[in-house]
Design a protein around this motif. Structure first.
Motif, PDB file in Angstrom:
ATOM      1  N   UNK A  65      13.601   7.101  19.491  1.00  0.00           N
ATOM      2  CA  UNK A  65      14.323   6.017  19.091  1.00  0.00           C
ATOM      3  C   UNK A  65      15.651   6.431  18.174  1.00  0.00           C
ATOM      4  N   UNK A  66      16.798   6.043  18.923  1.00  0.00           N
ATOM      5  CA  UNK A  66      17.995   6.629  18.409  1.00  0.00           C
ATOM      6  C   UNK A  66      18.392   6.192  17.054  1.00  0.00           C
ATOM      7  N   UNK A  67      17.663   5.077  16.441  1.00  0.00           N
ATOM      8  CA  UNK A  67      17.911   4.610  15.058  1.00  0.00           C
ATOM      9  C   UNK A  67      17.021   5.515  14.114  1.00  0.00           C
ATOM     10  N   UNK A  68      16.332   6.263  14.782  1.00  0.00           N
ATOM     11  CA  UNK A  68      15.396   6.963  13.717  1.00  0.00           C
ATOM     12  C   UNK A  68      15.653   8.495  13.714  1.00  0.00           C
ATOM     13  N   UNK A  69      16.892   8.937  14.160  1.00  0.00           N
ATOM     14  CA  UNK A  69      17.149  10.336  14.361  1.00  0.00           C
ATOM     15  C   UNK A  69      16.974  11.019  12.887  1.00  0.00           C
ATOM     16  N   UNK A  70      17.687  10.426  11.950  1.00  0.00           N
ATOM     17  CA  UNK A  70      17.584  10.953  10.566  1.00  0.00           C
ATOM     18  C   UNK A  70      16.106  11.034  10.157  1.00  0.00           C
ATOM     19  N   UNK A 181      11.223  -5.017   6.306  1.00  0.00           N
ATOM     20  CA  UNK A 181      10.650  -4.817   7.426  1.00  0.00           C
ATOM     21  C   UNK A 181      11.284  -5.619   8.464  1.00  0.00           C
ATOM     22  N   UNK A 182      12.309  -4.753   9.349  1.00  0.00           N
ATOM     23  CA  UNK A 182      13.025  -5.434  10.364  1.00  0.00           C
ATOM     24  C   UNK A 182      12.651  -5.406  11.664  1.00  0.00           C
ATOM     25  N   UNK A 183      11.446  -4.637  11.988  1.00  0.00           N
ATOM     26  CA  UNK A 183      10.949  -4.291  13.606  1.00  0.00           C
ATOM     27  C   UNK A 183       9.237  -4.062  13.281  1.00  0.00           C
ATOM     28  N   UNK A 184       8.600  -4.845  13.772  1.00  0.00           N
ATOM     29  CA  UNK A 184       7.245  -4.619  13.551  1.00  0.00           C
ATOM     30  C   UNK A 184       6.411  -4.043  14.893  1.00  0.00           C
ATOM     31  N   UNK A 185       5.373  -3.681  14.605  1.00  0.00           N
ATOM     32  CA  UNK A 185       4.012  -3.269  15.576  1.00  0.00           C
ATOM     33  C   UNK A 185       4.833  -2.365  16.863  1.00  0.00           C
ATOM     34  N   UNK A 186       5.284  -1.376  16.482  1.00  0.00           N
ATOM     35  CA  UNK A 186       5.510  -0.367  17.731  1.00  0.00           C
ATOM     36  C   UNK A 186       4.283   0.265  17.810  1.00  0.00           C
ATOM     37  N   UNK A 187       3.616   0.491  18.667  1.00  0.00           N
ATOM     38  CA  UNK A 187       2.513   1.106  18.856  1.00  0.00           C
ATOM     39  C   UNK A 187       2.512   2.439  19.428  1.00  0.00           C
ATOM     40  N   UNK A 188       1.740   3.234  18.779  1.00  0.00           N
ATOM     41  CA  UNK A 188       1.566   4.701  19.062  1.00  0.00           C
ATOM     42  C   UNK A 188       0.088   4.916  19.414  1.00  0.00           C
ATOM     43  N   UNK A 191      -1.467   5.435  15.952  1.00  0.00           N
ATOM     44  CA  UNK A 191      -1.064   4.381  14.860  1.00  0.00           C
ATOM     45  C   UNK A 191       0.154   3.423  15.257  1.00  0.00           C
ATOM     46  N   UNK A 192       0.575   2.935  14.154  1.00  0.00           N
ATOM     47  CA  UNK A 192       1.503   1.639  14.094  1.00  0.00           C
ATOM     48  C   UNK A 192       2.819   2.150  13.253  1.00  0.00           C
ATOM     49  N   UNK A 193       3.909   1.798  14.025  1.00  0.00           N
ATOM     50  CA  UNK A 193       5.211   2.102  13.159  1.00  0.00           C
ATOM     51  C   UNK A 193       5.800   0.637  13.057  1.00  0.00           C
ATOM     52  N   UNK A 194       6.364   0.301  11.696  1.00  0.00           N
ATOM     53  CA  UNK A 194       7.253  -0.563  11.485  1.00  0.00           C
ATOM     54  C   UNK A 194       8.547  -0.173  10.768  1.00  0.00           C
ATOM     55  N   UNK A 195       9.653  -0.710  11.433  1.00  0.00           N
ATOM     56  CA  UNK A 195      11.007  -0.376  10.884  1.00  0.00           C
ATOM     57  C   UNK A 195      11.213  -0.786   9.634  1.00  0.00           C
ATOM     58  N   UNK A 196      12.027  -0.232   8.597  1.00  0.00           N
ATOM     59  CA  UNK A 196      12.203  -0.887   7.487  1.00  0.00           C
ATOM     60  C   UNK A 196      13.785  -0.634   7.058  1.00  0.00           C
ATOM     61  N   UNK A 197      14.729  -1.357   6.395  1.00  0.00           N
ATOM     62  CA  UNK A 197      16.088  -1.033   6.292  1.00  0.00           C
ATOM     63  C   UNK A 197      16.220  -0.643   4.929  1.00  0.00           C
ATOM     64  N   UNK A 198      15.509   0.268   4.160  1.00  0.00           N
ATOM     65  CA  UNK A 198      15.526   0.784   2.988  1.00  0.00           C
ATOM     66  C   UNK A 198      14.709   2.014   2.903  1.00  0.00           C
ATOM     67  N   UNK A 199      14.915   3.194   2.115  1.00  0.00           N
ATOM     68  CA  UNK A 199      14.202   4.163   1.743  1.00  0.00           C
ATOM     69  C   UNK A 199      13.404   3.912   0.486  1.00  0.00           C
ATOM     70  N   UNK A 200      12.065   3.763   0.410  1.00  0.00           N
ATOM     71  CA  UNK A 200      11.376   3.612  -0.612  1.00  0.00           C
ATOM     72  C   UNK A 200      10.860   4.764  -1.428  1.00  0.00           C
TER      73      UNK A 200
END
Length: 205
Positions: A65-70, A181-188, A191-200
């Protein structure tokens, strides 16, 4: 005559005994070969399953996923990439996008990414992980059951709170800051991945 007959009888007995021993030996060798073949097949199946799991793991999904390179770079710096590749989990990862990391003060992020700070970085990343699989539907139900919010422990040990903001699920960290949460239920496979727009971040001690 008797001696000759006795010799023939002894020879026949010896041949019979040798044949029995040979047959027994062959059967043992056959059984051993079958066992070794079964073990090889089991090892091949296990390796195939491991490779399939790793190619569909949380880490593999993040790398693709390009948007998760960092995030991928951070996982490698914190020596956590292997955990989310080989560990069966299941995990739920609230994965900050590149844009989410851009909101973090650059000096702070650069400091965290240094090798001598890998333990601190690992703590930040583990604060985004829960040691069980939670779908978006599960999370919405948990929030509803909790009268508007639910708090759960992260892998890091500190708690994270989830609540609704309209139709969106929002995470609130220990400092009161939020990430949506800006994108949900990316199955692996683990487990499961949800994309978020901030670092907690957990509350500073």
């Amino acid at each position: 005559m008797k001696s000759k007959f006795l010799l023939i009888l002894l020879a026949a007995f010896a041949f019979s005994f040798t044949s029995c021993e040979d047959n027994k030996k062959k059967e043992e060798e056959k059984a051993q070969m079958e066992q070794e073949e079964a073990e090889r097949q089991a090892e091949m199946e296990a390796e195939k399953e491991r490779m399939e799991m790793e190619s569909n793991s949380i880490a593999a999904k993040a790398m693709a996923t390009d948007s998760l390179s960092t995030l991928v770079s951070a996982l490698k710096n914190a020596e956590l990439a292997t955990t989310f590749t080989e560990d069966e989990g299941p995990f739920t990862v609230f994965a900050p996008t590149n844009s989410a990391f851009e909101k973090v003060d650059k000096a702070t992020l650069d400091e965290l990414m240094k090798s001598e700070n890998k333990d601190r970085l690992a703590g930040v990343l583990k604060y985004h992980v829960v040691d069980k699989e939670i779908t978006a539907s599960d999370l919405s139900q948990m929030i509803e059951d909790g009268d508007g919010e639910v708090t759960f422990a992260t892998m890091e040990g500190a708690e994270l709170t989830a609540m609704m903001d309209g139709e969106n699920i929002v995470l609130k960290d220990g400092n009161g800051n939020t990430a949506t949460i800006i994108a949900t239920d990316i199955e692996a496979s683990n487990g499961m991945v949800h994309l978020i727009d901030g670092v907690v971040m957990k509350k500073a001690s």
